[in-house]
Design a protein around this motif. Sequence first.
Motif, mmCIF file in Angstrom:
data_model
loop_
_atom_site.group_PDB
_atom_site.id
_atom_site.type_symbol
_atom_site.label_atom_id
_atom_site.label_comp_id
_atom_site.label_asym_id
_atom_site.label_seq_id
_atom_site.Cartn_x
_atom_site.Cartn_y
_atom_site.Cartn_z
ATOM 1 N N PRO A 92 -9.909 7.435 59.803
ATOM 2 C CA PRO A 92 -10.079 6.747 58.520
ATOM 3 C C PRO A 92 -11.529 6.779 58.018
ATOM 4 C CG PRO A 92 -8.811 5.406 60.047
ATOM 5 C CD PRO A 92 -9.347 6.571 60.826
ATOM 6 N N VAL A 93 -11.696 7.192 56.768
ATOM 7 C CA VAL A 93 -13.000 7.247 56.115
ATOM 8 C C VAL A 93 -12.838 6.743 54.687
ATOM 9 C CG1 VAL A 93 -14.874 8.751 55.334
ATOM 10 C CG2 VAL A 93 -13.720 9.251 57.481
ATOM 11 N N VAL A 94 -13.724 5.850 54.275
ATOM 12 C CA VAL A 94 -13.723 5.358 52.898
ATOM 13 C C VAL A 94 -15.115 5.621 52.330
ATOM 14 C CG1 VAL A 94 -13.538 3.323 51.425
ATOM 15 C CG2 VAL A 94 -12.015 3.579 53.364
ATOM 16 N N LYS A 95 -15.163 6.266 51.165
ATOM 17 C CA LYS A 95 -16.447 6.540 50.511
ATOM 18 C C LYS A 95 -16.649 5.545 49.378
ATOM 19 C CE LYS A 95 -19.180 9.929 48.134
ATOM 20 N NZ LYS A 95 -19.203 11.033 47.214
ATOM 21 N N ILE A 96 -17.790 4.855 49.412
ATOM 22 C CA ILE A 96 -18.162 3.930 48.347
ATOM 23 C C ILE A 96 -19.575 4.322 47.923
ATOM 24 C CG2 ILE A 96 -18.580 1.540 47.695
ATOM 25 C CD1 ILE A 96 -16.516 0.737 49.837
ATOM 26 N N GLY A 97 -19.663 4.955 46.760
ATOM 27 C CA GLY A 97 -20.957 5.473 46.304
ATOM 28 C C GLY A 97 -21.418 6.569 47.254
ATOM 29 N N PRO A 98 -22.675 6.549 47.667
ATOM 30 C CA PRO A 98 -23.186 7.573 48.575
ATOM 31 C C PRO A 98 -22.934 7.260 50.054
ATOM 32 C CG PRO A 98 -24.975 6.162 47.906
ATOM 33 C CD PRO A 98 -23.744 5.693 47.154
ATOM 34 N N VAL A 99 -22.263 6.144 50.334
ATOM 35 C CA VAL A 99 -22.088 5.681 51.712
ATOM 36 C C VAL A 99 -20.642 5.867 52.155
ATOM 37 C CG1 VAL A 99 -22.308 3.683 53.239
ATOM 38 C CG2 VAL A 99 -23.921 3.992 51.387
ATOM 39 N N TYR A 100 -20.458 6.298 53.405
ATOM 40 C CA TYR A 100 -19.134 6.475 54.004
ATOM 41 C C TYR A 100 -18.939 5.405 55.069
ATOM 42 C CZ TYR A 100 -19.094 11.096 51.860
ATOM 43 O OH TYR A 100 -19.115 12.127 50.971
ATOM 44 N N PHE A 101 -17.790 4.756 55.034
ATOM 45 C CA PHE A 101 -17.426 3.779 56.054
ATOM 46 C C PHE A 101 -16.368 4.433 56.934
ATOM 47 C CE2 PHE A 101 -19.094 1.336 52.573
ATOM 48 C CZ PHE A 101 -19.853 0.372 53.210
ATOM 49 N N THR A 102 -16.619 4.481 58.226
ATOM 50 C CA THR A 102 -15.694 5.123 59.156
ATOM 51 C C THR A 102 -15.338 4.153 60.269
ATOM 52 O OG1 THR A 102 -17.406 6.016 60.616
ATOM 53 C CG2 THR A 102 -16.780 7.362 58.734
ATOM 54 N N TRP A 103 -14.140 4.313 60.794
ATOM 55 C CA TRP A 103 -13.744 3.531 61.965
ATOM 56 C C TRP A 103 -12.767 4.344 62.774
ATOM 57 C CZ3 TRP A 103 -12.485 2.605 56.988
ATOM 58 C CH2 TRP A 103 -11.133 2.579 56.650
ATOM 59 N N TRP A 104 -12.919 4.237 64.086
ATOM 60 C CA TRP A 104 -12.078 4.964 65.032
ATOM 61 C C TRP A 104 -11.005 4.015 65.531
ATOM 62 C CZ3 TRP A 104 -13.041 10.018 67.087
ATOM 63 C CH2 TRP A 104 -14.103 10.663 66.465
ATOM 64 N N SER A 105 -9.778 4.411 65.394
ATOM 65 C CA SER A 105 -8.668 3.594 65.860
ATOM 66 C C SER A 105 -8.671 3.531 67.381
ATOM 67 C CB SER A 105 -7.351 4.210 65.379
ATOM 68 O OG SER A 105 -6.261 3.568 65.986
ATOM 69 N N SER A 106 -8.253 2.414 67.921
ATOM 70 C CA SER A 106 -8.163 2.289 69.378
ATOM 71 C C SER A 106 -7.034 3.164 69.927
ATOM 72 C CB SER A 106 -7.937 0.838 69.778
ATOM 73 O OG SER A 106 -6.736 0.363 69.212
ATOM 74 N N ARG A 107 -6.146 3.643 69.048
ATOM 75 C CA ARG A 107 -5.060 4.533 69.481
ATOM 76 C C ARG A 107 -5.546 5.960 69.698
ATOM 77 N NH1 ARG A 107 -1.117 2.844 64.769
ATOM 78 N NH2 ARG A 107 -2.961 3.619 63.762
ATOM 79 N N LEU A 108 -6.688 6.329 69.084
ATOM 80 C CA LEU A 108 -7.225 7.672 69.285
ATOM 81 C C LEU A 108 -7.818 7.765 70.676
ATOM 82 C CD1 LEU A 108 -9.067 8.477 65.954
ATOM 83 C CD2 LEU A 108 -7.030 9.569 66.846
ATOM 84 N N ARG A 109 -7.496 8.809 71.365
ATOM 85 C CA ARG A 109 -8.035 9.022 72.702
ATOM 86 C C ARG A 109 -9.007 10.189 72.662
ATOM 87 N NH1 ARG A 109 -7.221 4.483 74.461
ATOM 88 N NH2 ARG A 109 -5.116 3.837 74.834
#
Length: 53
Positions: A19-36
């Motif tokens: 998951p990645v969300v772009k707001i203006g020049p900044v990207y917010f990312t988070w890694w799911s705990s389900r990803l290994r």
Amino acid sequence: MKMKVYRELRGRECSRRIPVVKIGPVYFTWWSSRLRPLNGQPGDDPDRSKATP
């Protein structure tokens, strides 16, 4: 969750496989705990290159 600029994104983040969300020049990312990690060991970062002895 992390806040990054484009040049700091990893391969999986650029290809939007996580998951990645772009707001203006900044990207917010988070890694799911389900990803290994690719090598199956918890705590390892699959996008970080490892030095070989």
